[in-house]
Design a protein around this motif. Structure first.
Motif, PDB file in Angstrom:
ATOM      1  N   ALA A  23     -49.650   4.071 -27.680  1.00  0.00           N
ATOM      2  CA  ALA A  23     -49.528   4.269 -25.703  1.00  0.00           C
ATOM      3  C   ALA A  23     -50.627   5.408 -25.388  1.00  0.00           C
ATOM      4  CB  ALA A  23     -48.217   4.735 -25.502  1.00  0.00           C
ATOM      5  N   VAL A  24     -51.364   4.813 -24.323  1.00  0.00           N
ATOM      6  CA  VAL A  24     -52.847   5.715 -23.469  1.00  0.00           C
ATOM      7  C   VAL A  24     -51.476   6.671 -22.383  1.00  0.00           C
ATOM      8  CG1 VAL A  24     -54.798   5.501 -23.489  1.00  0.00           C
ATOM      9  CG2 VAL A  24     -54.549   4.342 -25.012  1.00  0.00           C
ATOM     10  N   PRO A  25     -52.050   7.703 -22.213  1.00  0.00           N
ATOM     11  CA  PRO A  25     -51.712   8.316 -21.375  1.00  0.00           C
ATOM     12  C   PRO A  25     -52.546   7.461 -19.827  1.00  0.00           C
ATOM     13  CG  PRO A  25     -51.297   9.605 -22.721  1.00  0.00           C
ATOM     14  CD  PRO A  25     -52.233   9.039 -23.531  1.00  0.00           C
ATOM     15  N   ARG A  26     -52.167   7.295 -18.848  1.00  0.00           N
ATOM     16  CA  ARG A  26     -52.307   6.925 -18.113  1.00  0.00           C
ATOM     17  C   ARG A  26     -53.976   8.131 -17.384  1.00  0.00           C
ATOM     18  NH1 ARG A  26     -51.926   7.416 -11.765  1.00  0.00           N
ATOM     19  NH2 ARG A  26     -52.488   5.823 -10.690  1.00  0.00           N
ATOM     20  N   HIS A  27     -54.298   7.626 -17.280  1.00  0.00           N
ATOM     21  CA  HIS A  27     -56.141   8.535 -16.655  1.00  0.00           C
ATOM     22  C   HIS A  27     -55.982   9.649 -17.927  1.00  0.00           C
ATOM     23  CE1 HIS A  27     -55.071   7.502 -11.743  1.00  0.00           C
ATOM     24  NE2 HIS A  27     -55.497   6.162 -12.692  1.00  0.00           N
ATOM     25  N   GLY A  28     -55.661   9.366 -19.463  1.00  0.00           N
ATOM     26  CA  GLY A  28     -56.633  10.187 -20.378  1.00  0.00           C
ATOM     27  C   GLY A  28     -57.545  10.280 -20.459  1.00  0.00           C
ATOM     28  N   ILE A  29     -57.832   9.284 -20.977  1.00  0.00           N
ATOM     29  CA  ILE A  29     -58.825   8.643 -21.346  1.00  0.00           C
ATOM     30  C   ILE A  29     -60.783   8.495 -20.328  1.00  0.00           C
ATOM     31  CG2 ILE A  29     -60.303   7.988 -23.561  1.00  0.00           C
ATOM     32  CD1 ILE A  29     -57.979   7.808 -24.744  1.00  0.00           C
ATOM     33  N   ASP A  30     -61.395   9.545 -20.709  1.00  0.00           N
ATOM     34  CA  ASP A  30     -62.744   8.458 -19.273  1.00  0.00           C
ATOM     35  C   ASP A  30     -64.078   8.002 -20.665  1.00  0.00           C
ATOM     36  OD1 ASP A  30     -61.810   9.566 -17.272  1.00  0.00           O
ATOM     37  OD2 ASP A  30     -62.658  11.400 -17.022  1.00  0.00           O
ATOM     38  N   VAL A  31     -64.268   6.756 -20.478  1.00  0.00           N
ATOM     39  CA  VAL A  31     -64.974   6.395 -20.703  1.00  0.00           C
ATOM     40  C   VAL A  31     -66.322   6.504 -20.297  1.00  0.00           C
ATOM     41  CG1 VAL A  31     -66.343   4.375 -22.314  1.00  0.00           C
ATOM     42  CG2 VAL A  31     -63.559   4.616 -22.093  1.00  0.00           C
ATOM     43  N   ARG A  32     -67.540   6.837 -21.303  1.00  0.00           N
ATOM     44  CA  ARG A  32     -68.836   7.407 -20.589  1.00  0.00           C
ATOM     45  C   ARG A  32     -70.006   6.419 -21.069  1.00  0.00           C
ATOM     46  NH1 ARG A  32     -68.008  10.175 -15.654  1.00  0.00           N
ATOM     47  NH2 ARG A  32     -66.797  11.586 -15.962  1.00  0.00           N
ATOM     48  N   MET A  33     -71.086   6.157 -20.671  1.00  0.00           N
ATOM     49  CA  MET A  33     -71.943   5.056 -21.634  1.00  0.00           C
ATOM     50  C   MET A  33     -72.980   5.084 -21.507  1.00  0.00           C
ATOM     51  SD  MET A  33     -69.931   1.387 -22.094  1.00  0.00           S
ATOM     52  CE  MET A  33     -68.354   1.365 -21.286  1.00  0.00           C
ATOM     53  N   ILE A  34     -73.930   5.688 -21.787  1.00  0.00           N
ATOM     54  CA  ILE A  34     -75.623   5.772 -21.762  1.00  0.00           C
ATOM     55  C   ILE A  34     -76.283   5.249 -22.873  1.00  0.00           C
ATOM     56  CG2 ILE A  34     -75.225   7.972 -20.283  1.00  0.00           C
ATOM     57  CD1 ILE A  34     -76.685   9.125 -22.896  1.00  0.00           C
ATOM     58  N   GLY A  35     -77.795   4.566 -22.823  1.00  0.00           N
ATOM     59  CA  GLY A  35     -78.105   3.836 -23.494  1.00  0.00           C
ATOM     60  C   GLY A  35     -79.804   2.855 -22.151  1.00  0.00           C
ATOM     61  N   PHE A  36     -80.539   2.349 -22.524  1.00  0.00           N
ATOM     62  CA  PHE A  36     -81.623   1.650 -22.119  1.00  0.00           C
ATOM     63  C   PHE A  36     -80.595   0.400 -21.526  1.00  0.00           C
ATOM     64  CE2 PHE A  36     -83.831  -2.636 -22.403  1.00  0.00           C
ATOM     65  CZ  PHE A  36     -85.104  -1.749 -21.522  1.00  0.00           C
ATOM     66  N   ALA A  37     -79.978  -0.288 -22.303  1.00  0.00           N
ATOM     67  CA  ALA A  37     -78.870  -1.573 -22.013  1.00  0.00           C
ATOM     68  C   ALA A  37     -77.873  -1.246 -21.219  1.00  0.00           C
ATOM     69  CB  ALA A  37     -78.105  -1.800 -23.355  1.00  0.00           C
ATOM     70  N   LYS A  38     -77.807  -0.572 -20.654  1.00  0.00           N
ATOM     71  CA  LYS A  38     -76.812   0.786 -19.618  1.00  0.00           C
ATOM     72  C   LYS A  38     -77.670   0.396 -18.513  1.00  0.00           C
ATOM     73  CE  LYS A  38     -73.010   1.460 -18.698  1.00  0.00           C
ATOM     74  NZ  LYS A  38     -72.704   0.007 -17.873  1.00  0.00           N
ATOM     75  N   VAL A  39     -78.820   1.329 -18.688  1.00  0.00           N
ATOM     76  CA  VAL A  39     -80.098   0.834 -17.376  1.00  0.00           C
ATOM     77  C   VAL A  39     -79.776  -0.247 -17.222  1.00  0.00           C
ATOM     78  CG1 VAL A  39     -81.774   1.818 -16.800  1.00  0.00           C
ATOM     79  CG2 VAL A  39     -80.959   3.760 -17.960  1.00  0.00           C
ATOM     80  N   MET A  40     -80.182  -1.228 -18.194  1.00  0.00           N
ATOM     81  CA  MET A  40     -80.771  -2.760 -17.630  1.00  0.00           C
ATOM     82  C   MET A  40     -79.223  -3.139 -16.338  1.00  0.00           C
ATOM     83  SD  MET A  40     -83.685  -2.800 -17.597  1.00  0.00           S
ATOM     84  CE  MET A  40     -84.156  -0.734 -17.072  1.00  0.00           C
ATOM     85  N   GLY A  41     -78.287  -2.901 -17.511  1.00  0.00           N
ATOM     86  CA  GLY A  41     -77.010  -3.404 -16.686  1.00  0.00           C
ATOM     87  C   GLY A  41     -76.642  -2.840 -15.545  1.00  0.00           C
ATOM     88  N   ASP A  42     -77.456  -1.582 -15.001  1.00  0.00           N
ATOM     89  CA  ASP A  42     -76.414  -0.797 -14.173  1.00  0.00           C
ATOM     90  C   ASP A  42     -77.691  -1.584 -12.896  1.00  0.00           C
ATOM     91  OD1 ASP A  42     -74.849  -0.146 -15.582  1.00  0.00           O
ATOM     92  OD2 ASP A  42     -74.922   2.044 -14.941  1.00  0.00           O
ATOM     93  N   ILE A  43     -78.954  -1.556 -13.074  1.00  0.00           N
ATOM     94  CA  ILE A  43     -80.220  -2.005 -12.206  1.00  0.00           C
ATOM     95  C   ILE A  43     -79.750  -3.715 -11.957  1.00  0.00           C
ATOM     96  CG2 ILE A  43     -82.222  -2.508 -11.579  1.00  0.00           C
ATOM     97  CD1 ILE A  43     -83.327  -0.044 -13.881  1.00  0.00           C
ATOM     98  N   ALA A  44     -79.064  -4.102 -12.226  1.00  0.00           N
ATOM     99  CA  ALA A  44     -78.905  -5.775 -12.919  1.00  0.00           C
ATOM    100  C   ALA A  44     -77.797  -5.843 -11.681  1.00  0.00           C
ATOM    101  CB  ALA A  44     -78.810  -6.242 -13.905  1.00  0.00           C
ATOM    102  N   ASP A  45     -76.866  -5.079 -11.514  1.00  0.00           N
ATOM    103  CA  ASP A  45     -75.404  -4.809 -11.152  1.00  0.00           C
ATOM    104  C   ASP A  45     -76.487  -4.725  -9.581  1.00  0.00           C
ATOM    105  OD1 ASP A  45     -73.934  -5.673 -13.297  1.00  0.00           O
ATOM    106  OD2 ASP A  45     -73.688  -3.376 -13.610  1.00  0.00           O
ATOM    107  N   GLY A  46     -77.653  -4.030  -9.332  1.00  0.00           N
ATOM    108  CA  GLY A  46     -77.063  -3.787  -8.207  1.00  0.00           C
ATOM    109  C   GLY A  46     -78.085  -5.737  -6.709  1.00  0.00           C
ATOM    110  N   VAL A  47     -78.332  -6.777  -8.095  1.00  0.00           N
ATOM    111  CA  VAL A  47     -79.173  -7.874  -7.177  1.00  0.00           C
ATOM    112  C   VAL A  47     -78.714  -8.097  -5.947  1.00  0.00           C
ATOM    113  CG1 VAL A  47     -80.109  -9.814  -8.198  1.00  0.00           C
ATOM    114  CG2 VAL A  47     -80.456  -8.096  -9.570  1.00  0.00           C
ATOM    115  N   ALA A  48     -77.082  -8.140  -6.077  1.00  0.00           N
ATOM    116  CA  ALA A  48     -76.739  -7.993  -5.086  1.00  0.00           C
ATOM    117  C   ALA A  48     -76.989  -7.785  -3.984  1.00  0.00           C
ATOM    118  CB  ALA A  48     -75.070  -8.786  -4.622  1.00  0.00           C
ATOM    119  N   PRO A  49     -77.098  -5.767  -3.393  1.00  0.00           N
ATOM    120  CA  PRO A  49     -77.389  -5.345  -2.607  1.00  0.00           C
ATOM    121  C   PRO A  49     -78.911  -5.248  -2.306  1.00  0.00           C
ATOM    122  CG  PRO A  49     -76.086  -4.112  -3.415  1.00  0.00           C
ATOM    123  CD  PRO A  49     -76.422  -4.913  -4.454  1.00  0.00           C
ATOM    124  N   VAL A  50     -79.466  -5.473  -3.496  1.00  0.00           N
ATOM    125  CA  VAL A  50     -81.465  -6.670  -3.627  1.00  0.00           C
ATOM    126  C   VAL A  50     -81.307  -7.755  -1.965  1.00  0.00           C
ATOM    127  CG1 VAL A  50     -83.469  -6.951  -4.253  1.00  0.00           C
ATOM    128  CG2 VAL A  50     -81.807  -5.025  -4.846  1.00  0.00           C
TER     129      VAL A  50
END
Length: 559
Positions: free
Chosen positions: A241-268
């Motif tokens: 069992a994982v407590p509710r709101h017990g764990i945060d997941v953080r991610m960084i790296g080039f692939a994540k940068v490109m993914g986040d920029i690509a996710d902004g295509v709709a606002p573009v």
């Protein structure tokens, strides 16, 4: 006979101008049909094959000596710049709970089997390549940080805590305050079939299989609920069992940068629509006619569609960093088109019908327009000398766009504007605007008098000197934490802040490779030199951690 902007100057032979004029204005329906057909085909190509295309190696200055070393096949096993870091952080500050270990094992297992990841270099406290060494009475004892038979009991948790300390991975794979742990992975350039790995797809899988799988179920649970986390491994962590709101997941790296920029295509895309509407309104205010204002905007949209379609034909994609280029091509097309419709409007105001006004404008502005657009084209082609593939691709994309703008502004725009009929109130609107602006232009023209002109020149010279003086202090490279392509409060930059504050490692890794004719590890002189080099690097401002072969050897020997 030759003609220029106003009939003079040796720019384009007059016979050629007359021949082009007869060819274009004598076949107006055919030209419009060809442009309409071409636009439909290129729009279809955009919908079918236009893609976001990004690669880590495209961002590298390939001629730099560091990059030549990085790309050298002999240094392949030392590569690791294109890495992603996934940090799991316990909100209560204690990672030594069965629930946290279940989530960390799940994250590790998902990353290992993920397409595009070098599974041999995935590291976390659960992978067998993360080990500890200890000197005991019988000699040297070594083992996995998390034993294969691990079960989440208090005694085993204490044992893992001790193994983490002995392995020396606090700050690297475990948070400095023991509130979380990392999964480190290398993103491949190509998969086993030789297909290029898409960093954006890697980022989406990380979001779906790791972040959402760990965070989203807990976030959707009612207060006090505990959510089961399943792992592929068989141990006491299979279902916990994982407590509710017990764990945060953080991610960084080039692939994540490109993914986040690509996710902004709709606002573009929304921003593109707003840009077109605002540009149309501005041109309407300038030329006092919706019909005329629509022409340069339409021609610029056609140029952008053709540009994107041409990229598909050439098997190019749109790099997330190069999303600005279509907007730039649109702006160039509108700016040059407005000059032409301004001349057409002046001719129409003088009494010519739309066809004759378009013909006269074509004759007058053919040579200046060609020179101006070719100057833009040469400027973009010059960028090709920069030895960074992504910048070269942007230069090629912009050059294609400007080449198409030459076609649309010199052929399509005159033909379209020749069909525009000026309404009865057009002359009155132009006269009222001229009467309103005339006194203001007279006031502004006072700056051309000798004294104001000298003052302006002196001010410009002073600003130029100040700009040169302060320009020497302009930093090169990143000067802020995170990535400048994303907002400071974006998820990626927030994740970066958390990881760099809790760990002594990030994705900015400098690897120094020592080449020798003899094995380094058995040479006292070479090991001493490497050790001194590592000591100097540790004392460089901004360096978080340095790991060298002598350092690892000392840890192993000291236990």
């Amino acid at each position: 006979m030759t003609t220029g902007a106003a009939g003079g100057g040796v720019l384009v032979p007059g016979a050629l101008v007359a021949r082009l004029e007869r060819l274009i204005f004598g076949h107006r329906p055919l030209i419009l049909s060809l442009f309409a057909l071409g636009t439909a085909l290129f729009a279809g190509l955009c919908g079918w094959g236009l893609r976001i295309d990004c690669s880590f190696n495209k961002t590298l200055p390939v001629r730099h000596e560091y990059m030549r070393t990085y790309l050298d096949p002999k240094a392949a096993e030392f590569r690791g710049a294109n890495r992603v870091l996934i940090a799991l952080i316990a909100r209560d500050g204690n990672m030594f709970t069965p629930e946290f270990f279940a989530a960390l094992r799940k994250a590790t297992d998902e990353v290992i089997v993920m397409d595009g990841i070098d599974r041999t270099q995935v590291q976390s406290i659960f992978t067998p390549n993360v080990r500890y060494l200890e000197v005991v009475e019988e000699g040297i004892e070594a083992g996995n940080v998390v034993p294969a038979d691990f079960t989440p009991t208090p005694a085993n948790m204490a044992r893992v805590r001790d193994n983490i300390r002995k392995a020396g991975i606090i700050g690297r794979l475990v948070a400095n305050d023991l509130s979380g742990a990392l999964v480190s992975a290398i993103v491949l350039d190509q998969d086993a079939q030789g297909t290029a790995v898409d960093p954006i797809q890697v980022a989406r899988e990380l979001e779906l299989k790791v972040r959402q799988a760990i965070e989203a179920p807990a976030a959707a649970a009612p207060p006090g609920a505990r959510i089961g986390v399943r792992s592929a491994a068989s141990s006491g962590l299979d279902t916990l069992a994982v407590p509710r709101h017990g764990i945060d997941v953080r991610m960084i790296g080039f692939a994540k940068v490109m993914g986040d920029i690509a996710d902004g295509v709709a606002p573009v895309l929304l921003f593109a629509v707003i840009t077109v509407l605002l540009t149309l309104l501005a041109v309407r205010v300038y030329c006092q006619s919706w019909r005329v204002a629509f022409v340069p905007v339409l021609c610029s949209i056609v140029a952008v569609i053709w540009q994107l379609g041409a990229l598909v034909l050439l098997r190019y994609g749109v790099d997330p960093i190069g999303l600005l280029v279509p907007f730039l091509v649109f702006a160039i097309g509108v700016s040059h088109g407005v000059q032409k419709i301004s001349a057409v409007s002046d001719a129409a105001f003088a009494g010519l019908d739309s066809t004759e006004a378009a013909r006269r404008t074509f004759r007058q502005l053919l040579a200046p327009a060609v020179v101006a657009l070719l100057a833009d084209l040469v400027g973009f082609v010059t960028i090709l000398v920069i030895p960074v593939p992504v910048i070269r691709e942007m230069a090629i994309t912009a050059s294609i766009g400007v080449a198409i703008v030459i076609l649309t502004d010199l052929v399509l725009l005159p033909v379209l504007v020749s069909y525009v009929h000026f309404d009865a109130g057009y002359h009155g609107r132009v006269e009222r605007r001229s009467a309103y602006l005339a006194p203001r232009w007279r006031q502004l023209s006072a700056i051309t008098a000798p004294r104001p002109a000298l003052a302006i020149i002196a001010l410009a010279a002073l600003l130029a000197a100040l700009g040169w003086w302060k320009g020497r202090e302009t930093p090169i490279g990143d000067i802020h934490a995170g990535v400048p392509e994303l907002r400071p409060d974006s998820r990626y930059n927030r994740d970066n802040d958390v990881i760099t504050s809790k760990f002594g490692i990030g994705v900015d890794v400098l690897t120094a490779i020592v080449e020798s004719q003899e094995p380094v590890c058995v040479s006292h002189d070479l090991m001493t030199a490497i050790d001194r080099f590592g000591w100097r690097l540790r004392n460089v401002a901004g360096v978080q951690e340095v790991i060298t072969l002598p350092f690892v050897a000392k840890v192993a020997i000291a236990g």
